[in-house]
Design a protein around this motif. Structure first.
Motif, PDB file in Angstrom:
ATOM      1  N   VAL A  11     -14.200  15.673 -33.888  1.00  0.00           N
ATOM      2  CA  VAL A  11     -14.032  17.073 -33.825  1.00  0.00           C
ATOM      3  C   VAL A  11     -15.359  17.751 -33.446  1.00  0.00           C
ATOM      4  O   VAL A  11     -15.625  18.845 -32.967  1.00  0.00           O
ATOM      5  N   TYR A  12     -16.743  16.973 -34.147  1.00  0.00           N
ATOM      6  CA  TYR A  12     -17.399  17.646 -33.355  1.00  0.00           C
ATOM      7  C   TYR A  12     -18.322  16.856 -32.409  1.00  0.00           C
ATOM      8  O   TYR A  12     -18.907  18.101 -32.187  1.00  0.00           O
ATOM      9  N   ARG A  13     -17.844  16.572 -32.153  1.00  0.00           N
ATOM     10  CA  ARG A  13     -18.221  15.765 -30.401  1.00  0.00           C
ATOM     11  C   ARG A  13     -17.467  16.943 -29.685  1.00  0.00           C
ATOM     12  O   ARG A  13     -17.813  17.318 -28.342  1.00  0.00           O
ATOM     13  N   ASP A  14     -15.880  17.247 -29.535  1.00  0.00           N
ATOM     14  CA  ASP A  14     -15.417  18.074 -29.250  1.00  0.00           C
ATOM     15  C   ASP A  14     -15.675  19.752 -29.075  1.00  0.00           C
ATOM     16  O   ASP A  14     -15.274  20.188 -28.131  1.00  0.00           O
ATOM     17  N   THR A  15     -16.208  20.090 -30.437  1.00  0.00           N
ATOM     18  CA  THR A  15     -16.860  21.237 -30.427  1.00  0.00           C
ATOM     19  C   THR A  15     -17.981  21.916 -30.113  1.00  0.00           C
ATOM     20  O   THR A  15     -17.963  22.838 -29.819  1.00  0.00           O
ATOM     21  N   VAL A  16     -18.301  20.557 -30.222  1.00  0.00           N
ATOM     22  CA  VAL A  16     -19.821  21.610 -30.411  1.00  0.00           C
ATOM     23  C   VAL A  16     -20.625  20.164 -29.003  1.00  0.00           C
ATOM     24  O   VAL A  16     -21.135  21.141 -27.863  1.00  0.00           O
ATOM     25  N   PRO A  19     -19.482  20.122 -25.477  1.00  0.00           N
ATOM     26  CA  PRO A  19     -19.727  21.601 -24.827  1.00  0.00           C
ATOM     27  C   PRO A  19     -21.341  21.663 -24.582  1.00  0.00           C
ATOM     28  O   PRO A  19     -21.792  22.058 -23.181  1.00  0.00           O
ATOM     29  N   GLU A 322     -25.755  26.720 -26.507  1.00  0.00           N
ATOM     30  CA  GLU A 322     -25.110  27.311 -27.027  1.00  0.00           C
ATOM     31  C   GLU A 322     -24.911  28.785 -26.485  1.00  0.00           C
ATOM     32  O   GLU A 322     -25.003  29.999 -25.409  1.00  0.00           O
TER      33      GLU A 322
END
Length: 494
Positions: A11-16, A19, A322
């Motif tokens: 989840v950290y990979r995909d959300t932070v 991107p 970001e």
């Protein structure tokens, strides 16, 4: 089941991380390569690395640039981010020597250097757009120097002026905004490189040399501040917000002026949309688009400043990655608004007949009648004001233009003073004409031709200085690119 001992958590990979990786591919890969090359040149020149080590690292960096296409990569989580991917590539090619490039630096000083470098061309572009808009406004103001308008206060017709005078006022504000933006751009011109994590380095680094090779004016002195003081972000977006706040007010005037009931501003067919159902409608919707683009841009600038609110005075992700990328949207929407406004101003024209009718209906020249009575009849201004007010009320009630209202004026004058006026009908018509009103306001800053011409010359000089500042920065950046390329190439010479 997720393995909580393995980095990164999916989840950290995909959300932070993913991107962020995409952001580096889009915005920072070239800047990171430039930093790597400048830092390597410095390490060799100071003797921190040997010439042979520098040559090997330079060759590997060239190979990575030639063989690794950021646009073709998909983030997998194998490497935390682009920095570690490049370092892994160096180590794959050179073994342990591949890790030597990171000597005497940190991700902290690299990141803020990278972010400043990414902002520099964006700021230069919006500066050029602001300057071009100011040039367009100034050219239009000169062309419309003598074009009468009705000026409004509190939403009501107030006094006659000229479109040139109005645009000159807006140009002055825009030039002040441009100066503030230029000062903020100067805030990007000092390099954090060499600050390392917080406290510089025990190695004999040459911070000034890296700054020079990256096109900075010099180093940002305090190493703690290099990684903690994000005022280059808050200062830039604060300054960038102001043109859009101020130009939004101009746009709102254009919306009002182009309304059917006022009608003193006319846009050509190319800038007007029709209604899908009402055949009579002429909708100058570019004005609405400018208004919302200005508001959106100002809001995006506020977002950047507010994101820094109450954050710790240290290195932090709140000012990186970001967040930096989110700010770039302000340059996109702002640039569109500036280009559109320049086109609208260049194409707009004043409807002189509507101006004349509105001026007559609202008695906007009545102040000059009062002034004339002070000068020529010896009245106090308050007594003259009373006579002028009574005259205006009478001609408005009769539905006649002020210029032919001499009889109403003569009655009001005699009622106030107990004697007949010395102003005959011709002198009265001259005193109440818009042309006389404008011509007599010839003090500095006024709408009379000589006063405006002097102002235009001063705006030309200010705009030229601002353009020179932007060009000077760009020239330094370009010269640094050439110098860095030459110094890097020299590392590989035998």
């Amino acid at each position: 089941m997720t393995d909580l001992d393995a980095f990164p958590h999916p989840v950290y990979r995909d959300t932070v991380l993913a991107p962020l990786f995409e952001g580096v591919r889009a915005h920072y890969a070239a800047g990171m390569d430039a930093i790597n090359r400048a830092h390597l040149v410095m390490l060799v020149e100071t003797g921190i690395l040997s010439r042979a080590e520098g040559a090997a690292l330079a060759g590997a960096l060239d190979a990575i640039s030639a063989e690794v296409d950021p646009a073709a990569l998909t983030y997998t989580g194998e490497h935390e981010d682009w920095f570690f991917l490049v370092e892994a590539q160096l180590r794959e090619r050179l073994g342990d020597l591949g890790g030597a490039l990171h000597t005497a630096r940190s991700r902290n000083d690299m990141d803020h250097t990278l972010f400043k470098m990414a902002l520099r061309p964006r700021v230069a572009r919006v500066e050029a757009q602001v300057h071009d808009l100011a040039g367009t406004m100034l050219a239009k103001a000169r062309a419309e120097r003598d074009t009468l308008i009705v000026a409004y206060t509190h939403g009501q017709p107030a006094q006659p002026s000229t479109f040139g005078h109005y645009l000159a006022a807006a140009t002055e504000v825009l030039l002040r905004d441009a100066a503030r933006l230029s000062d903020a751009a100067d805030g990007l011109e000092h390099s954090p490189m060499g600050a390392a994590a917080i406290t510089t380095s025990g190695f004999p680094i040459d911070r000034a040399r890296v700054a020079e090779l990256l096109g900075f004016e010099g180093v940002l002195l305090n190493s703690y501040g290099c990684i903690a003081s994000v005022d280059y972000v808050t200062g830039l977006y604060s300054a960038m917000k102001l043109p859009f706040v101020h130009l939004g007010r101009l746009v709102q005037d254009f919306a009002y002026w182009s309304a059917f009931e006022v009608g003193q501003l006319h846009l050509p067919r190319a800038l007007v949309q029709i209604s899908s159902i009402m055949p009579q409608k002429r909708n100058p919707v570019p004005i609405e688009h400018m208004r919302h683009l200005a508001a959106v841009t100002a809001g995006r600038c506020d977002m950047m400043v507010d994101t820094m609110r109450n954050t710790p005075f240290t290195d932090m992700n709140d000012s990186e990655g970001e967040v930096q990328q989110a700010g770039y949207a302000a340059f996109e929407s702002g640039g569109r608004m500036l280009d559109l406004l320049a086109a609208v101003i260049a194409a707009a024209r004043i409807d002189g007949a509507r101006v004349r009718r509105n001026a007559d209906a609202a008695c906007v020249t009545i102040t000059e009648l009062a002034d004339t009575l002070v000068r020529d009849e010896g009245l106090t201004f308050r007594a003259a004001h009373h006579v002028a007010a009574e005259t205006a009320r009478a001609v408005i009630a009769e539905g006649v233009p002020l210029g032919v209202g001499h009889a109403a004026f003569a009655r009001a004058f005699e009622a106030q003073t107990g004697r007949a006026t010395r102003l005959d009908a011709g002198a009265f018509a001259e005193a109440t004409s818009p042309e006389t009103f404008v011509a007599r306001r010839d003090r500095p800053g006024g709408p009379a031709p000589a006063a405006l011409d002097a102002a235009f010359d001063s705006y030309d000089e200010t705009l030229a200085r601002l353009r020179d500042r932007t060009r000077s920065r760009a020239a330094r950046h370009a010269a640094a690119d050439r110098a860095r390329a030459a110094a890097f190439a020299a590392l590989q010479e035998t």
